[in-house]
Design an enzyme around this catalytic site. Structure first.
Site, mmCIF file in Angstrom:
data_model
loop_
_atom_site.group_PDB
_atom_site.id
_atom_site.type_symbol
_atom_site.label_atom_id
_atom_site.label_comp_id
_atom_site.label_asym_id
_atom_site.label_seq_id
_atom_site.Cartn_x
_atom_site.Cartn_y
_atom_site.Cartn_z
ATOM 1 N N ASP A 128 40.190 25.412 60.411
ATOM 2 C CA ASP A 128 40.389 25.291 61.524
ATOM 3 C C ASP A 128 41.764 25.072 61.937
ATOM 4 O O ASP A 128 43.109 24.661 61.951
ATOM 5 C CB ASP A 128 39.963 23.560 61.835
ATOM 6 N N ASP A 174 40.786 26.743 54.906
ATOM 7 C CA ASP A 174 40.251 26.393 55.806
ATOM 8 C C ASP A 174 40.158 27.213 57.244
ATOM 9 O O ASP A 174 40.376 27.778 56.795
ATOM 10 C CB ASP A 174 41.777 24.644 56.544
ATOM 11 N N TYR A 222 32.262 23.450 63.312
ATOM 12 C CA TYR A 222 33.472 24.144 63.249
ATOM 13 C C TYR A 222 33.098 25.140 63.672
ATOM 14 O O TYR A 222 33.997 26.242 63.004
ATOM 15 C CB TYR A 222 33.692 23.712 61.329
ATOM 16 N N GLU A 236 41.187 17.198 48.481
ATOM 17 C CA GLU A 236 42.610 17.019 48.745
ATOM 18 C C GLU A 236 43.402 16.770 47.165
ATOM 19 O O GLU A 236 44.644 17.430 46.772
ATOM 20 C CB GLU A 236 43.543 16.629 50.028
HETATM 21 C C1 LIG Z 1 45.548 20.934 57.003
HETATM 22 C C2 LIG Z 1 44.803 20.191 56.030
HETATM 23 O O1 LIG Z 1 45.831 19.147 56.052
HETATM 24 N N1 LIG Z 1 43.458 20.700 55.560
HETATM 25 C C3 LIG Z 1 43.347 20.156 54.572
HETATM 26 C C4 LIG Z 1 42.416 18.500 55.224
HETATM 27 O O2 LIG Z 1 41.844 18.068 56.437
HETATM 28 P P1 LIG Z 1 41.919 18.786 57.748
HETATM 29 O O3 LIG Z 1 41.285 17.584 58.979
HETATM 30 O O4 LIG Z 1 42.246 20.028 58.069
HETATM 31 O O5 LIG Z 1 39.878 18.785 57.040
HETATM 32 P P2 LIG Z 1 38.945 19.369 58.127
HETATM 33 O O6 LIG Z 1 37.627 18.679 59.156
HETATM 34 O O7 LIG Z 1 39.376 20.869 58.754
HETATM 35 O O8 LIG Z 1 37.393 19.995 57.009
HETATM 36 C C5 LIG Z 1 38.296 21.106 56.028
HETATM 37 C C6 LIG Z 1 37.099 21.905 55.940
HETATM 38 O O9 LIG Z 1 36.437 22.107 55.850
HETATM 39 C C7 LIG Z 1 35.149 23.555 56.541
HETATM 40 N N2 LIG Z 1 34.414 21.996 57.194
HETATM 41 C C8 LIG Z 1 34.510 20.656 57.503
HETATM 42 C C9 LIG Z 1 33.615 20.127 57.920
HETATM 43 C C10 LIG Z 1 32.598 20.025 58.984
HETATM 44 O O10 LIG Z 1 31.873 19.668 59.624
HETATM 45 N N3 LIG Z 1 32.789 21.960 58.770
HETATM 46 C C11 LIG Z 1 33.247 22.934 58.065
HETATM 47 O O11 LIG Z 1 32.640 23.991 58.146
HETATM 48 C C12 LIG Z 1 36.017 23.737 57.600
HETATM 49 O O12 LIG Z 1 36.092 24.976 57.141
HETATM 50 C C13 LIG Z 1 37.887 22.808 57.617
HETATM 51 O O13 LIG Z 1 38.487 23.753 57.794
HETATM 52 O O14 LIG Z 1 42.098 17.044 54.185
HETATM 53 C C14 LIG Z 1 41.063 17.996 53.727
HETATM 54 C C15 LIG Z 1 39.884 16.665 52.570
HETATM 55 O O15 LIG Z 1 40.338 16.047 53.481
HETATM 56 C C16 LIG Z 1 40.672 19.288 52.990
HETATM 57 O O16 LIG Z 1 41.633 19.301 51.588
HETATM 58 C C17 LIG Z 1 41.494 19.961 54.443
HETATM 59 O O17 LIG Z 1 41.599 21.320 53.599
HETATM 60 MN MN LIG Z 2 41.198 22.191 58.751
#
Ligand SMILES: CC(=O)N[C@H]1[C@@H](OP(=O)(O)OP(=O)(O)OC[C@H]2O[C@@H](n3ccc(=O)[nH]c3=O)[C@H](O)[C@@H]2O)O[C@H](CO)[C@H](O)[C@@H]1O
Ligand SMILES: [Mn+2]
Length: 641
Positions: A214, A212, A126, A304
């Site tokens: 991303d 987050d 990430y 979440e």
């Molecule tokens: C936009 C949104 O809806 N975001 C939420 C959603 O999925 P998302 O699909 O957005 O989750 P995600 O893949 O962005 O992971 C959440 C965050 O964890 C961190 N990260 C994760 C994996 C990794 O290998 N390295 C790393 O640094 C990074 O800051 C990332 O932004 O659901 C997640 C839980 O299921 C979290 O609640 C996210 O906040």
């Molecule tokens: Mn995310």
């Protein structure tokens, strides 16, 4: 007569003197009013200095110097917004564009002399999102106020160097992520934030904004969001019935919310508040996650889900509208929601970056992170996520490649087959490939991603040993705070562990290595906010901006041309089957979603080996591993009313 003339002359002189005085006074008033009327035109430092003085004087019980502001009178008979709910039943404002005056808020906030912390996690792959996140934050996040960026990462050496504004600091917190799955990493944030609240945030900042990585800021996000506790409405579920929210519905989970409860569906990607409130929230969520883990259950949407449970019982004092988090990719597949929101959303302040959840490509070109998938076997062909072929691609501030190579990777000091991913800042044409022999014992542990049961402490680490030379981020103003911190007040956890030592079982906080990069006024045109090249990469030291993450696969794992994709599909099938909680979630099944698990049962020994050896599972899961029936958008169950 002569006397009369004398009197007249004296009167005229007096008049012209008066006129001169009047003119001077008018000029002074005009200029001071101009700056009062437009506080944004003031330099942040002068505003701060003024406010500091005011606060100091007030604290010393001296005279209070309040500035005079001119603004439109609030219209008691004209609601600011008629189309949306602007206050919750517990009287917390819901923050919509048009309901607040930024200038008043900025002025009032400045009187608090407060500092805002922005926490962001860039663990494993990430890291690709971090640069754009920070650059956009420099442009739009809390402009004119003191900000500490807290960057949690396992790879401090990859943190991009940026010229940050005066009054801001970038604090790189090295944490070790010992989890394999992105879901665990996402949940682990709760633990880390709560640890660091105790460890340092409470001393350093007044408010925390937890986000987050991303995503990118695309419009101003200012002090209007700050309050003792705030959450953000998920755009995908805005306006739905509570029964359609994707809360955790299994009573066995700590995150369980029955169908007849619930106010809103909050997104996990943006929440915050005062340090004590964020501490309470993150600690409670972490503890709930631990209880779930002990009971062998994982909440449907991980952190979440727990956040939603917490905010149901601890009502936030402000609620951010979906204007604060735009998720285009999701909207494309939630037609009704998209329609509703397009009518009411006036600004899109934070945009979730696109991740390719499909199996088709390694990566996809997103707004300004360009990703090229390259299947390199004998001929070098490039296949981009958007279907373009040929050549490398440069887009925005980043240059990305991912692919398989046999033989020499660009700039590689040694030849070894593997799947690799490299990125470099704009303006730099080279690649730096950190070579690592897949057969060496050092690379057999963490770096290679051998599977360990969840939560199992692991040995070995990226940042020590032979690669130490690459470790410490370099750059002007960058200070390794370890020495200071060790010499300072005692840290309950010591400094973690030495090279090769055992990781502490808890995830980060005490004794973590930290670096601080203080914002200094850069040369004109170099700062991201100065209107120059937004990449801010001209002065970037090589080690911190040009890096490569390599992933190793053995030759036999990969078939020519499409081998990369095939291997990924297989791993993804495997991973999905193993991890996706929807399989057991009746609500999701009712909504017609199922888990993509095409290959799980068909994995042969070779594929299992690939699965075992791929350390980029995160990266893959970041690319996506879900599929829902009847829609190409995977991720969440469709919340149709
Ligand atoms: C936009 C949104 O809806 N975001 C939420 C959603 O999925 P998302 O699909 O957005 O989750 P995600 O893949 O962005 O992971 C959440 C965050 O964890 C961190 N990260 C994760 C994996 C990794 O290998 N390295 C790393 O640094 C990074 O800051 C990332 O932004 O659901 C997640 C839980 O299921 C979290 O609640 C996210 O906040
Ligand atoms: Mn995310």
């Amino acid at each position: 007569m002569a006397q009369l003339l004398q009197i007249l002359a004296a009167t005229q002189k007096c008049c012209s003197l008066r006129v001169t005085f009047l003119l001077i006074a008018l000029i002074i008033i005009f200029f001071s009013y101009k700056s009062y009327l437009n506080p944004r035109s003031q330099k942040p430092e002068s505003t701060q200095a003024d406010v500091n003085l005011t606060v100091r004087e007030r604290r010393g019980l001296q005279s209070v110097k309040l500035s005079r502001m001119l603004y439109r009178q609030p219209q008691v008979l004209t609601p600011a917004r008629k189309d949306v709910l602007v206050v919750t039943p517990w009287l917390a404002p819901i923050i919509w564009e048009g309901t607040f005056n930024t200038d008043i808020l900025n002025e009032q906030f400045s009187l608090q002399n407060a500092t805002i912390g922005l926490t962001v996690f860039s663990i494993k792959t990430y890291m690709i999102f971090l640069k754009q996140f920070l650059q956009s934050a420099e442009m739009y996040f809390m402009v004119g106020h003191r900000v500490n960026y807290y960057i949690f990462t396992d790879k401090p050496e990859y943190v991009p160097y940026l010229n940050i504004q005066k009054g801001r600091q970038m604090i790189i917190l090295e944490v070790e992520s010992y989890y394999e799955h992105w879901q665990d990493i996402s949940m682990q944030r709760m633990e880390m934030i709560s640890n660091f609240c105790q460890e340092r945030f409470h001393q350093e900042v007044d408010y925390l904004v937890c986000s987050d990585v991303d995503m990118r800021f695309s419009d101003h996000v200012g002090v209007e969001i700050l309050s003792s506790l705030f959450g953000t409405l998920h755009p995908g579920y805005y306006g739905l019935n509570r029964t359609d929210f994707p809360y955790e519905r299994r009573p066995q989970s700590q995150a369980h919310i029955p169908e007849d409860e619930g106010d809103f569906y909050y997104i996990g990607a943006l929440f915050g508040g005062s340090v004590p409130e964020v501490y309470r929230l993150t600690k409670a969520c972490h503890e709930a996650i631990m209880v779930d883990q002990a009971n062998h259950i994982e909440a449907i949407w991980h952190d979440e889900s727990h956040l939603n449970k917490y905010l149901l019982h601890h009502k936030p004092s402000k609620v951010l509208s979906p204007e604060y988090l735009w998720h285009q990719q999701q909207m494309d597949h939630m037609h009704d929601q998209g329609m509703i929101l397009s009518k009411i959303i006036r600004r899109k302040k934070l945009k979730v970056l696109k991740k390719n959840y499909q199996l088709k490509n390694c990566f996809e070109e997103s707004e300004s992170v360009c990703v090229v998938h390259r299947s390199v076997v004998s001929k070098a062909s490039y296949i981009s996520g958007t279907g373009r072929t040929g050549g490398a691609s440069r887009h925005g501030s980043c240059f990305w490649e991912c692919g398989l190579h046999r033989g020499q990777a660009p700039g590689s000091p040694r030849s070894s087959p593997g799947l690799w991913l490299s990125y470099s800042a704009a303006g730099h044409s080279g690649h730096e490939v950190q070579s690592q022999d897949p057969s060496s014992p050092r690379s057999a542990g963490r770096d290679r991603g051998t599977q360990a049961p969840r939560g199992t402490p692991r040995r070995g680490r990226w940042l020590h040993g032979a690669r130490g030379a690459h470790c410490a981020p370099a750059g002007p103003g960058l200070v390794d705070t370890r020495a200071r911190r060790r010499g300072g007040r005692s840290l309950s956890g010591g400094s973690g562990r030495g090279p090769g030592g055992r990781r502490r079982p808890t995830g980060g906080g005490r004794g973590a290595r930290a670096w601080v990069l203080r914002g200094v006024p850069g040369p004109p045109g170099t700062g991201p906010t100065s209107g120059g090249d937004a990449s801010g990469s001209a002065a970037a030291p090589e080690n911190t901006t040009v890096s490569t993450i390599r992933h190793f696969l053995s030759k036999e794992d990969l078939q020519p041309t499409n081998g990369c994709l095939r291997a990924i599909s297989q791993v993804r099938g495997q991973e999905t089957g193993l991890r996706n909680t929807w399989t057991t979630d009746k609500a999701a099944q009712r909504q017609g979603c199922s888990v993509l698990d095409p290959l799980k049962r068909h994995l042969g020994p070779a594929q299992r080996e690939v699965e075992k050896r791929l350390q980029h599972r995160y990266f893959l899961s970041g690319v996506g591993c879900y599929e829902a029936k009847g829609t190409s958008w995977p991720g969440r169950p469709q919340g149709t009313a």
